[in-house]
Each structure stands twice: as C-alpha cells, then as structure tokens.
Design an enzyme around this catalytic site. Structure first.
Site, PDB file in Angstrom:
ATOM      1  N   HIS A   1     -22.222 -33.692  26.401  1.00  0.00           N
ATOM      2  CA  HIS A   1     -22.174 -32.255  26.646  1.00  0.00           C
ATOM      3  C   HIS A   1     -20.834 -31.858  27.255  1.00  0.00           C
ATOM      4  O   HIS A   1     -20.076 -32.694  27.745  1.00  0.00           O
ATOM      5  CB  HIS A   1     -23.302 -31.826  27.590  1.00  0.00           C
ATOM      6  CG  HIS A   1     -24.639 -31.740  26.937  1.00  0.00           C
ATOM      7  ND1 HIS A   1     -25.423 -32.854  26.697  1.00  0.00           N
ATOM      8  CD2 HIS A   1     -25.341 -30.680  26.456  1.00  0.00           C
ATOM      9  CE1 HIS A   1     -26.552 -32.476  26.113  1.00  0.00           C
ATOM     10  NE2 HIS A   1     -26.522 -31.163  25.955  1.00  0.00           N
TER      11      HIS A   1
ATOM     12  N   LYS B   1     -21.767 -28.632  32.311  1.00  0.00           N
ATOM     13  CA  LYS B   1     -23.206 -28.861  32.442  1.00  0.00           C
ATOM     14  C   LYS B   1     -23.481 -29.569  33.758  1.00  0.00           C
ATOM     15  O   LYS B   1     -22.906 -30.627  34.039  1.00  0.00           O
ATOM     16  CB  LYS B   1     -23.728 -29.683  31.264  1.00  0.00           C
ATOM     17  CG  LYS B   1     -25.239 -29.901  31.289  1.00  0.00           C
ATOM     18  CD  LYS B   1     -25.718 -30.550  29.996  1.00  0.00           C
ATOM     19  CE  LYS B   1     -27.211 -30.831  30.041  1.00  0.00           C
ATOM     20  NZ  LYS B   1     -28.018 -29.609  30.262  1.00  0.00           N
TER      21      LYS B   1
END
Length: 276
Positions: free
Chosen positions: A165, A169
C-alpha cells in the site's frame, strides 16, 4: 421498506470527505442517479462548499467539522440516512457508534478496527435493530481473488500473503490481508506445516502470523495504491493470485452497492462478499 423510500434518492453523509477515498465517494454519490450527498464531514476546509473543494461546482453543501451536528440533523429526516466512513482507525469506532445512536446507517471502509471493536459494534447495531456494513475492501475484484484463494487452498498446504500500500496507510497489515487469511482459516485447515527450524536474524523478516499459521508481509511505499498477492506453493510449482488497484474508482461500485443495501439489513455484516 416502502416503495416511496426505495424510489427516493438515498441521502448519504461522507465522513473523511477530503481524504483520498472520501473524495471518490463524494463524486460517486453525486453522480449516481439514486443517491444524493446529504453532508460532507472533514477536519479541513470547514465551511467551504464541498463541490467547489473537489472541482464539482457549487453543491451548496458546506464541509462540516462536526459529525454529531450532522447526525442530529439526519435523525430528523423522514427517510433513513446512510453514513460512509473513510477516516482513520482511531476515529472510526466512535463514528459508527454515533451514527447508529442517531439512526444513521453506517457503511465503513476504514480499516484498523480490532475484532473486539467489530463485535461490540455488531452488538450495538443489534440492539438498535439496524444494519451496518464494514468491509476491509470494496473492490469486487478483490472479493473474486479471495474466492479463488479459497478454492486453491483445497489443493495447497503452503501459502503466504503480501500486501502493498501507499505510505500514508496507518495500519498494518491491511484489513484486506487479515480478512483473506481469516477466510482461508475458516476452512478449518492449518497451513504451512514446518519444514525446518527457522531463525530470524532480523526480527519480523518472515512476516507476521495471522490465522491458521498464514504469514502476512506488509510493504509501504510512495507510488503504490493497494495491491495484494496470495502465493501458494507446492513441490515443483508456485500459484500466485494478485489484485492491483490502479485507481480508487474501482471501489465505487462496491461502496454504492453497500449504500443501496445497508438500510435493508437488520444487523452488522463484515465483508463485501456477503452483499454479492
């Protein structure tokens, strides 16, 4: 639910409206013929028109800094209002409790809730006789990847998960990776029987154990959006399932599906697959 309720556009509150996902949800709700933006909540640019902030033109909906004020107003509406939350792990639990307390139906894409928190929210929804949807991933493609992994697990005893990601995040591993491992664990099988006595020269080098002895490896880098690999291994072969998100628009069909169905539910459900 009455025909009038079903034919009236669904009023939607978007919490985290200026975030990466929140922006896409606002646009999707504004563009869909059967949904209407009711309110936009964010800590930034309070008072500014959300349409102007996102380049949609004037919508005459000022950004609110108070979810409670929005929920108080929503509680007075004739038809139930839906809240979509893409905020932060530290905020989402109280946001959902507040929504349910005011009769607003939550649709949650924020990850980082603990199993205990999810169970508590489910009990809270049960007491209110209300539906709620929590989904770690709203991509239909990811649901299909998980279904393929479940089928493959019948034939492979070794599997690991890699999730990648963007570096903004906050939680790791991702809720999607944890859900994938949990869905495989629900088959009643323990994976990855030990072959050797392992030792890590660097702590965490082999990843973190999730359900059923499945290891998850998390990568956080700029340039990534959301990606996941489920890698199965057996003597002489590797079977890899991978899902890549190239644009957050891929989540919008799933979000809109949850918005359309949550008011028909009488309990909290976890996972988009339960709506398909």
């Amino acid at each position: 639910m009455s025909e009038l309720c079903m034919s009236t556009p669904i009023s939607v509150i978007v919490v985290g409206a200026l975030g990466k996902m929140g922006r896409e949800v606002v646009k999707a709700v504004h563009q869909a013929p059967d949904t209407a933006l009711y309110a936009a909540v964010d800590r930034k640019q309070v008072g500014e028109d959300i349409g102007e902030a996102l380049g949609l033109g004037t919508l005459e909906i000022p950004i609110s800094g108070s979810l409670q004020e929005v929920c108080v107003a929503a509680a007075q509406e004739k038809q139930p209002v839906v809240m979509v939350d893409f905020t932060h792990p530290q905020a989402v639990y109280e946001n959902v409790r507040m929504a349910i307390a005011y009769g607003v139906y939550p649709v949650v894409g924020t990850t980082g809730l603990s199993p205990e928190q999810i169970e508590e929210l489910a009990e809270f929804a049960d007491k209110a006789d209300m539906g709620a949807v929590i989904a770690p991933n709203f991509s239909i493609g990811m649901v299909l990847l998980q279904e393929a992994a479940i089928r493959a697990s019948q034939y492979f005893d070794h599997v690991e998960i890699i999730e990648l990601h963007h570096n903004q995040k906050a939680d790791a591993p991702s809720g999607t990776a944890l859900q994938t491992a949990q869905r495989l664990a629900e088959l009643g099988k323990t994976f990855n029987p030990p072959q050797v006595q392992e030792s890590e020269h660097l702590r965490g080098a082999r990843g973190a154990f999730a359900a059923a002895e499945i290891r998850i490896h998390s990568v956080r880098l700029p340039g990534l959006i959301a990606h996941q690999e489920v890698i199965f291994g057996a003597p002489g072969q590797i079977y890899t399932l991978r899902h890549d998100t190239s644009d957050r628009q891929c989540y919008m069909p799933g979000v809109l599906l949850a918005i359309r169905k949550v008011r028909q539910l009488k309990r909290l459900i976890y996972g988009l697959e339960k709506l398909l």
